[in-house]
Every structure is written in C-alpha cells, then in structure tokens.
Design a protein around this motif. Structure first.
Motif, PDB file in Angstrom:
ATOM      1  N   GLU A 193      52.345  58.765  81.773  1.00 32.82           N
ATOM      2  CA  GLU A 193      52.299  59.981  82.606  1.00 32.82           C
ATOM      3  C   GLU A 193      51.127  59.838  83.581  1.00 32.82           C
ATOM      4  O   GLU A 193      51.241  60.111  84.773  1.00 32.82           O
ATOM      5  CB  GLU A 193      52.098  61.214  81.694  1.00 32.82           C
TER       6      GLU A 193
ATOM      7  N   GLY B  41      55.773  59.474  84.606  1.00 36.06           N
ATOM      8  CA  GLY B  41      56.413  60.578  83.870  1.00 36.06           C
ATOM      9  C   GLY B  41      56.321  60.287  82.380  1.00 36.06           C
ATOM     10  O   GLY B  41      56.724  59.227  81.905  1.00 36.06           O
ATOM     11  N   THR B  42      55.818  61.266  81.613  1.00 36.15           N
ATOM     12  CA  THR B  42      55.567  61.069  80.183  1.00 36.15           C
ATOM     13  C   THR B  42      56.834  60.715  79.392  1.00 36.15           C
ATOM     14  O   THR B  42      57.938  61.097  79.779  1.00 36.15           O
ATOM     15  CB  THR B  42      54.929  62.345  79.589  1.00 36.15           C
TER      16      THR B  42
END
Ligand SMILES: Cc1cc2nc3c(=O)[nH]c(=O)nc-3n(C[C@H](O)[C@H](O)[C@H](O)COP(=O)(O)OP(=O)(O)OC[C@H]3O[C@@H](n4cnc5c(N)ncnc54)[C@H](O)[C@@H]3O)c2cc1C
Ligand code: SF4
Length: 477
Positions: free
Chosen positions: A112, A117-118
């Motif tokens: 992230e 993006g996690t």
C-alpha cells in the motif's frame, strides 16, 4: 518446480469482494459485501509481498500471522490457513468484517505504501473462516481435562466471550452473566446487520454453549444478582461490561420528544431484525420510517445510525458533525458507504437547540476550525450569527459512550477506577485492585474496538489461568 504464487502485487490489481449496489442495500439489513470466490481469494492473497518484518502483523492488535495465512490461501491450503488464523484470533470472521482495516493491518501494508494498493487482508480473513464454518472445520470445544475451578464472567461481549473460549479450552468451568437476553454484546445489539449479520455472531455464542460455557442471561449484575454473590461462587471473576452511558446533548429543547439515544435506537433496530416484538419501534418512537432524521455525531455509531435510518425508510437523513470530514473519527469507508446510500453530511455544524416538542427542527450553529489544541487537533469554533434550522422529526444522539459508575452500582469501593470512570486494570493481564478480579475491553479502555476487546479477553484469560494454578499450588502446600 511449483509456480511462485506470491508477490503478484505488480501484475494483479487490488480487488475487494463485490459490493451490492446502493439501491439494493437500502432495502434490507444484509451485509453489503459478497464473499470472495475461491479463485479471487487465492489471487488477492498472492499479492502479498511476504515481508520479513510484516508491519500488517505488528499493527494487528492480535498480531495475526497474516503473511502465513495469505500464502497458504494463495497455495489453496485453506484448512491450514484456517488452523493458523484461529490460533491468534477467537473470531477471525468477525474481525474480517468489522475491523477498521485501513487504520490497522491494511493501513500498514508495505505494498500500500509503495502505491500498489493494500492486500485485502480483512476480506481474506473473513473468507478463510467462513469457509471453515461451511466445511465443518470449526469444532465444538472439547477440553482434554475438566478442572474444578470456576470463573464468572460479567458481560457476553467480545471481551468476555474471547476469555470464555480460552478458559473453557483449558477445562475451566465458565459461567457468563449478561443483562441482555442474547450473548454477543455490541456485536449483537449495537453493530447493525449490514456490517455484521447476526447469525455470524450467534453461531459463535452457540459454539461456546455447546462447548460447556454456561450463559446466565437477563441477569443485570447489581440488580438481579449482587457482585458479591457472583464473586463468592467462583474462583476468579472477569468484568467485561463495556461502556453504555451515552453522552448527552445540551441546549434549549434538548429534552423534547423525538430526541433519542443512539444505543436505544440501534438496539431496537437489531431486535426487529431478530424478529422480536419491539413496542418502541411499533409506536414510531424508535423508528425512522417516513421521518426527516438528523443524527448528531461523527463516529462509527453515528454512521450506523444514519445507514439504519435509510433502511427503515426515512424521507431524509442528515448527519451533523462539528468538525470537517478530514477530522471525523468514523471510518472514511463507512462515510463513503453512507453517502452512496443517500445520507447527507453537514460538516462544521453543531446543534445548539431544538424547535418544538415533539421536535420539528434542530438549530444548527455553523462552525470553522480554529487554532490547534494541546493535542494538535484544530478546535471547532462558532461563526457568529451563522445559525440555521434543520427540519427533523427524529434526532439521534450519537456522541459517544462513557462507563457506568460500577463501584457505586455494585457497592464495591475497592474496585478502583480512573478519572474517566473506566476500571483501573493492568493492561497486559486485566488484573484489578481486587484479588482474583480482572477486567477487559471497553470498561478498561473506554469505547474502543472489537479486536481490542478480543485481545484483552485472551490475555486476561491467560493471566487468570496462571492465577488459578498458583492458588491451587499454594492450597496444596
Ligand atoms: C454502534 C456501534 C458500532 C460499532 N462498530 C464497530 C465496528 O465496526 N468495529 C469495531 O471493531 N468496533 C465497533 N464498535 C465498538 C465495539 O462494539 C466495542 O468496542 C466492543 O463490543 C467492546 O467489547 P466489550 O466486550 O468490552 O463490551 P460490549 O460489547 O459492550 O459487551 C458488554 C456486555 O456486558 C453486558 N453488561 C453490561 N453491564 C452489565 C451488568 N451490570 N450485568 C450484566 N451484564 C452487563 C452488556 O449487556 C453487554 O452484553 C461499535 C460500537 C457501537 C456502539
Ligand atoms: S484482526 Fe483486524 S487488524 Fe488483525 S488482521 Fe484481522 S482485520 Fe486486520
């Protein structure tokens, strides 16, 4: 050589389970996120970068072994993923649904921070344990030995239940007392079904009951049974009663009919979802149907109230918060969900009075953010002359909760409390000032999170087991 299933974050985009459309969500109290399909869970787990020092794990209050269960899921070894996941978390499928992951595990995911993006940790955690339930891998608790010692737990919320689970697995005789008619605490009667469906909580309560935990429900300790009576029945006691005293609104007209407390409103709604008869709902007192609703507050409770009102058929729902969007305590994900469902947010707005009895409008003072206070947070201050009326037939107060005065209610002067009224207890064990009496969850921390209550309950149960073993050893000398 087997194909490498991990480190896919560069080629595979982050994806969440499908979210139902806002119009469909408005019609019922079912959860809004679907389950991952198996292939999707594998794919998304495979995005994990398997960090040597996993920040997700250190920022999870339970220190879940996240990289391990993500790898096992990516490899299709789901039962092993479940075995590892349940070692550190009593209710993984519940945390997967309602933890504010953006502030905990996912907010600290390294990919992230590198802009990819996690990993969707919460959704995978939910998927693993929901699958375990479907496949029959979640077993009834069967202690290998039965011990004679008994522990009484006051409060069947996540703190009390997590402790009950650990103690019962060790063979301790456990009795949980609660003033509600169902176990689960705020997971049952506070948090609405669209975040956490009730059968998910009830099957956990059943699992404990089937494993030998005794529940004494409809028992308000201090009224139906005294604290001393309960203490005399058990070798140790755990207090896990949460915080229920609602902060109030002030100003002219604050006592008018139609101004209600969030906890009463949400409890009534959850009871209706169980199919219970709820006279205050039937009478309209705690029902938003056909009403213009104003909710005051900016935390998760306020978000749950606005979204409940939408589902009950309110004609309009407005949320008043005295700071701005960036400074609100509630989760941004929940604000976005509420906005999609039709809630209007009035930022920098504070109620200063009420028109009519029953209420017909809230007098709203517009605010601006002034100089930062001692904590560095900008304090809201009124803009002179900027007061307007917001029409309202139902006003819901969601300003937070404080502890009840337990030493007085239970006539226990020895039970020490902090200046905020929370019970003074050692953070790692929950040990209070009274011998053999422990405390966990919100009643120690103040209003907090389910995952912290679970952590406290597990830690305190371990400390109680030590205490009981020491007491037995001393008795044997
Ligand atoms: C509306 C709302 C939404 C929330 N949403 C989230 C969320 O999305 N995610 C999250 O992580 N957390 C959320 N929370 C916070 C979370 O629910 C609490 O932090 C957590 O439930 C605390 O657990 P606990 O075991 O300490 O207490 P509780 O869950 O409050 O349980 C305490 C139990 O003790 C019982 N009790 C109290 N006094 C007595 C007595 N005298 N005798 C007998 N029984 C008694 C109560 O009936 C209750 O069952 C939310 C809270 C609210 C109010
Ligand atoms: S328990 Fe909560 S913080 Fe920990 S991994 Fe699960 S969702 Fe994240």
């Amino acid at each position: 050589m087997a194909k490498q299933p991990m480190l896919k974050f560069v080629t595979v985009e982050r994806d969440m389970p499908e979210k139902r459309g806002a119009e469909a969500r408005r019609q019922d109290f079912h959860e809004i996120y679907a389950e991952f399909a198996d292939a999707k869970a594998k794919e998304q787990s495979g995005r994990c970068s398997q960090c040597g020092v996993p920040y997700c794990q250190s920022h999870c209050p339970l220190h879940n072994n996240i990289p391990d269960w993500l790898r096992l899921t990516a490899e299709g070894r789901l039962k092993e993923a479940y075995e590892i996941s349940q070692l550190t978390n009593t209710f993984p499928e519940i945390c997967g649904r309602i933890c504010p992951q953006d502030r905990l595990c996912e907010g600290n995911c390294v990919i992230e921070q590198s802009g990819h993006g996690t990993v969707t940790i919460g959704a995978v955690e939910k998927y693993i344990t929901d699958t375990a339930w479907d496949e029959g891998w979640v077993e009834v608790i069967k202690p290998s030995v039965e011990r004679v010692e008994s522990v009484g737990i006051i409060g069947a919320g996540p703190g009390g239940l997590a402790a009950a689970d650990v103690l019962r697995r060790a063979g301790i005789q456990v009795t949980v007392y609660d003033r509600y008619d169902r176990g689960g605490g705020l997971m049952t009667y506070g948090i609405p079904g669209f975040k956490l469906e009730k059968d998910v909580v009830m099957r956990r309560v059943d699992q404990l009951e089937q494993g030998g935990v005794k529940f004494v429900l409809n028992c308000n300790v201090g009224v139906d049974l005294s604290f001393d009576e309960i203490r005399s029945k058990h070798n140790a006691l755990l207090i896990a009663t949460g915080v229920y005293k609602s902060r109030d609104l002030e100003g002219p007209g604050a006592g008018a009919k139609g101004i209600v407390r969030a906890i009463d409103y949400l409890t009534a709604s959850n009871r209706v979802c169980f199919g219970d008869a709820v006279p205050e709902y039937e009478s309209g007192e705690l029902n938003a149907d056909g009403k213009r609703v104003v909710v005051v507050g900016g935390g998760d409770t306020a978000m749950d109230c606005v979204r409940t009102a939408i589902r009950q058929g309110a004609t309009s729902v407005t949320c008043l918060y005295r700071r701005d969007r960036d400074n609100m305590p509630g989760s941004q994900r929940e604000v976005a969900n509420a906005e999609e469902e039709g809630v209007k947010f009035e930022w920098l707005s504070a109620p200063v009075g009420f028109v009519g009895d029953p209420v017909s409008a809230v007098k709203v003072q517009k605010m601006r953010l002034g100089a930062p206070d001692a904590t560095g947070r900008q304090s809201p201050e009124p803009i002179e002359g900027a007061i307007e009326n917001a029409p309202a037939d139902l006003v819901i107060k969601a300003l937070g909760f404080e502890p009840e005065d337990l030493p007085s209610l239970w006539n226990q002067k020895e039970l020490e409390v902090t200046r905020w009224g929370t019970i003074k207890a050692e953070f790692t064990t929950g040990q209070t000032a009274m011998e053999g009496v422990y405390a966990v969850g919100d009643i120690v921390r103040g209003a907090s999170l389910v995952v912290w209550a679970i952590r406290d309950g597990r830690d305190s149960a371990a400390a109680i087991l030590d205490y009981l073993s020491t007491a037995q050893a001393v008795a044997a000398e």
